[in-house]
Design a protein around this motif. Structure first.
Motif, PDB file in Angstrom:
ATOM      1  N   ARG A   1     -31.394 -28.928  39.892  1.00 23.73           N
ATOM      2  CA  ARG A   1     -32.778 -29.385  40.045  1.00 23.73           C
ATOM      3  C   ARG A   1     -33.139 -30.403  38.967  1.00 23.73           C
ATOM      4  N   LEU A   2     -34.013 -31.351  39.322  1.00 20.57           N
ATOM      5  CA  LEU A   2     -34.516 -32.335  38.354  1.00 20.57           C
ATOM      6  C   LEU A   2     -35.584 -31.694  37.481  1.00 20.57           C
ATOM      7  N   SER A   3     -35.637 -32.077  36.207  1.00 17.96           N
ATOM      8  CA  SER A   3     -36.641 -31.525  35.305  1.00 17.96           C
ATOM      9  C   SER A   3     -37.982 -32.234  35.499  1.00 17.96           C
ATOM     10  N   ASN A   4     -39.042 -31.570  35.075  1.00 19.65           N
ATOM     11  CA  ASN A   4     -40.382 -32.144  35.169  1.00 19.65           C
ATOM     12  C   ASN A   4     -40.515 -33.388  34.305  1.00 19.65           C
ATOM     13  N   VAL A   5     -39.794 -33.433  33.180  1.00 21.28           N
ATOM     14  CA  VAL A   5     -39.842 -34.602  32.290  1.00 21.28           C
ATOM     15  C   VAL A   5     -39.237 -35.827  32.985  1.00 21.28           C
ATOM     16  N   CYS A   6     -38.052 -35.650  33.558  1.00 16.98           N
ATOM     17  CA  CYS A   6     -37.402 -36.766  34.243  1.00 16.98           C
ATOM     18  C   CYS A   6     -38.200 -37.212  35.459  1.00 16.98           C
ATOM     19  N   ALA A   7     -38.818 -36.248  36.156  1.00 17.72           N
ATOM     20  CA  ALA A   7     -39.635 -36.603  37.318  1.00 17.72           C
ATOM     21  C   ALA A   7     -40.825 -37.460  36.904  1.00 17.72           C
ATOM     22  N   ALA A   8     -41.387 -37.203  35.736  1.00 18.47           N
ATOM     23  CA  ALA A   8     -42.508 -38.024  35.258  1.00 18.47           C
ATOM     24  C   ALA A   8     -42.074 -39.479  35.070  1.00 18.47           C
ATOM     25  N   ILE A   9     -40.863 -39.676  34.552  1.00 18.69           N
ATOM     26  CA  ILE A   9     -40.334 -41.041  34.440  1.00 18.69           C
ATOM     27  C   ILE A   9     -40.222 -41.656  35.824  1.00 18.69           C
ATOM     28  N   GLY A  10     -39.739 -40.872  36.792  1.00 15.59           N
ATOM     29  CA  GLY A  10     -39.589 -41.374  38.150  1.00 15.59           C
ATOM     30  C   GLY A  10     -40.908 -41.765  38.787  1.00 15.59           C
ATOM     31  N   VAL A  11     -41.949 -40.977  38.569  1.00 14.84           N
ATOM     32  CA  VAL A  11     -43.268 -41.308  39.103  1.00 14.84           C
ATOM     33  C   VAL A  11     -43.732 -42.657  38.548  1.00 14.84           C
TER      34      VAL A  11
ATOM     35  N   VAL B   1     -44.962 -38.952  30.714  1.00 17.04           N
ATOM     36  CA  VAL B   1     -44.129 -37.984  29.987  1.00 17.04           C
ATOM     37  C   VAL B   1     -44.971 -37.254  28.932  1.00 17.04           C
ATOM     38  N   GLN B   2     -45.869 -37.975  28.277  1.00 15.65           N
ATOM     39  CA  GLN B   2     -46.750 -37.343  27.293  1.00 15.65           C
ATOM     40  C   GLN B   2     -47.642 -36.297  27.944  1.00 15.65           C
ATOM     41  N   ASP B   3     -48.075 -36.565  29.180  1.00 17.79           N
ATOM     42  CA  ASP B   3     -48.862 -35.564  29.915  1.00 17.79           C
ATOM     43  C   ASP B   3     -48.047 -34.295  30.141  1.00 17.79           C
ATOM     44  N   VAL B   4     -46.760 -34.480  30.454  1.00 17.22           N
ATOM     45  CA  VAL B   4     -45.887 -33.329  30.656  1.00 17.22           C
ATOM     46  C   VAL B   4     -45.765 -32.530  29.363  1.00 17.22           C
ATOM     47  N   PHE B   5     -45.583 -33.215  28.250  1.00 19.92           N
ATOM     48  CA  PHE B   5     -45.462 -32.523  26.969  1.00 19.92           C
ATOM     49  C   PHE B   5     -46.767 -31.820  26.601  1.00 19.92           C
ATOM     50  N   ALA B   6     -47.886 -32.479  26.893  1.00 19.70           N
ATOM     51  CA  ALA B   6     -49.181 -31.876  26.575  1.00 19.70           C
ATOM     52  C   ALA B   6     -49.404 -30.589  27.365  1.00 19.70           C
TER      53      ALA B   6
END
Length: 374
Positions: free
Chosen positions: A234-244, A19-24
């Motif tokens: 659609r799913l957000s990129n933030v939530c998808a990061a949690i899923g990964v 998630v931090q990568d997404v925010f960065a």
């Protein structure tokens, strides 16, 4: 002692850095590389070629019904024991739900009853447009038999595998073989994206259409142009990061839930009148929730007595899903059978099953139940 929840989120440790990568990157929404990665990893997990990551399992089912061409006047059949999110989209489409009874051992759709009902519907010239099977509590329907019935009767098969991520039957992941498979990553599921779901299919064009419809059905134009209506699904990129991050620990979560289920069987299985759900040969249920049927005539206490006794000691449990044909919303709906589901609801209980539970936690629950026997 802390409260034992029925099924709480369980992070693995990699979610926060992702998630931090997404925010960065500032790639927060609407989609992004984490969404693509999550979809690709779900396809690899399930063996289903194409996946669209969405806001919820309910959204996925809604899109599946629309892609199946379901509309007003159509019948959509499904087991009566399920969650409302697995049925409400039928109403969104203006179609008519028809409910069928379940198998007493697995709590899945009774396929013998289902086949007889299909024969009768064919003779009457009113076969269902679509059929939804529900992989309840992480059990998995017989996909080979369902595929054979689909070929014979011509319905669209939608597999509601929302509760069965990580579960398999005959080596095949839940949902594989259906025209569409629905997954869920709600907060109480075996893995979570906080809120989220996915639609999977071997039909790549259908999934591309699902992505289009899930992002407001915007036509290819520099301005906002719409030829059909869509949804904000659609799913957000933030939530998808949690899923990964969660997918990295899925095998561990399934193993933990199966360990918990096995320990409940060891500590409570000898009590006359308490029965655990079955696992037919070839099935590896994810045991999302451990369920028991409590026969009050044999145990001397009922389901509600157990639930209240556990709650008094800060342990959450819950009755099985109330059958849809018993809901006020569907009081006029057609039901085929129903007595088994009604009985299961009357005597069935979901025990605390979160993958963070220790053997001591399970033993604490079991001890409270055993105290009722004494």
């Amino acid at each position: 002692m802390t409260r034992l929840f029925l099924s709480s989120p369980h992070m693995g440790g990699d979610e926060l850095p992702l998630v931090q990568d997404v925010f960065a990157s500032n790639w927060i929404a609407p989609t992004g590389p984490m969404v693509t990665a999550f979809e690709e990893q779900l396809a690899a997990l399930t063996g289903i070629a194409h996946v669209a990551a969405l806001a919820s399992g309910t959204a996925a089912l809604h899109l599946a019904l629309r892609l199946a061409g379901v509309g007003a006047g159509d019948e959509v059949w499904c087991p009566t024991m399920t969650f409302i999110g697995g049925v409400a989209p039928i109403c969104y489409m203006g179609a008519t739900p028809v409910f069928l009874d379940i198998d007493e051992d697995t709590l899945l759709l009774d396929l013998d009853l289902f086949e007889h009902a299909l024969d009768a519907a064919q003779a009457a010239g009113k076969l269902p447009r679509a059929v939804i099977t529900t992989d309840l509590y992480g059990h998995v329907v017989d996909a080979a038999r369902m595929a054979a019935l689909r070929e014979r009767y011509g319905f669209v098969w939608i597999s509601d595998a929302a509760e069965a991520v990580g579960a398999r039957r005959s080596g095949v992941h839940a949902g594989k073989g259906a025209d569409f498979a629905v997954l869920s990553f709600n907060g109480n599921k075996i893995i979570t994206t906080s809120g989220g779901g996915a639609l999977a299919s071997d039909d790549g064009e259908a999934i591309e259409r699902a992505r289009f419809l899930s992002t407001q059905a915007r036509d290819a134009a520099p301005h906002y142009q719409h030829s059909v209506f869509g949804y904000n699904y659609r799913l957000s990129n933030v939530c998808a990061a949690i899923g990964v991050g969660q997918l990295r620990v899925l095998d561990e979560r399934v193993a933990a839930r199966r360990r918990i289920n096995a320990r409940y069987r060891m500590t409570l299985g000898d009590i006359d009148g308490i029965r655990f759900s079955g696992e037919p040969e070839g099935m590896t249920a994810n045991r999302w929730l451990t369920t028991v049927l409590i026969d009050p005539e044999r145990t001397g206490f009922d389901r509600e007595t157990v639930r209240l006794a556990l709650e008094a000691e800060d342990m959450e449990s819950r009755p099985l899903w109330k059958p849809m044909h018993m809901q006020p919303l569907f009081e006029t709906a057609r039901i085929v059978g129903g007595a088994i589901a009604e009985r299961a609801f009357a005597i069935g209980l979901c025990l605390p099953s979160g993958s963070q539970m220790t053997d001591a936690d399970v033993d604490r629950v079991a001890a409270r139940v055993r105290a009722l026997v004494r």
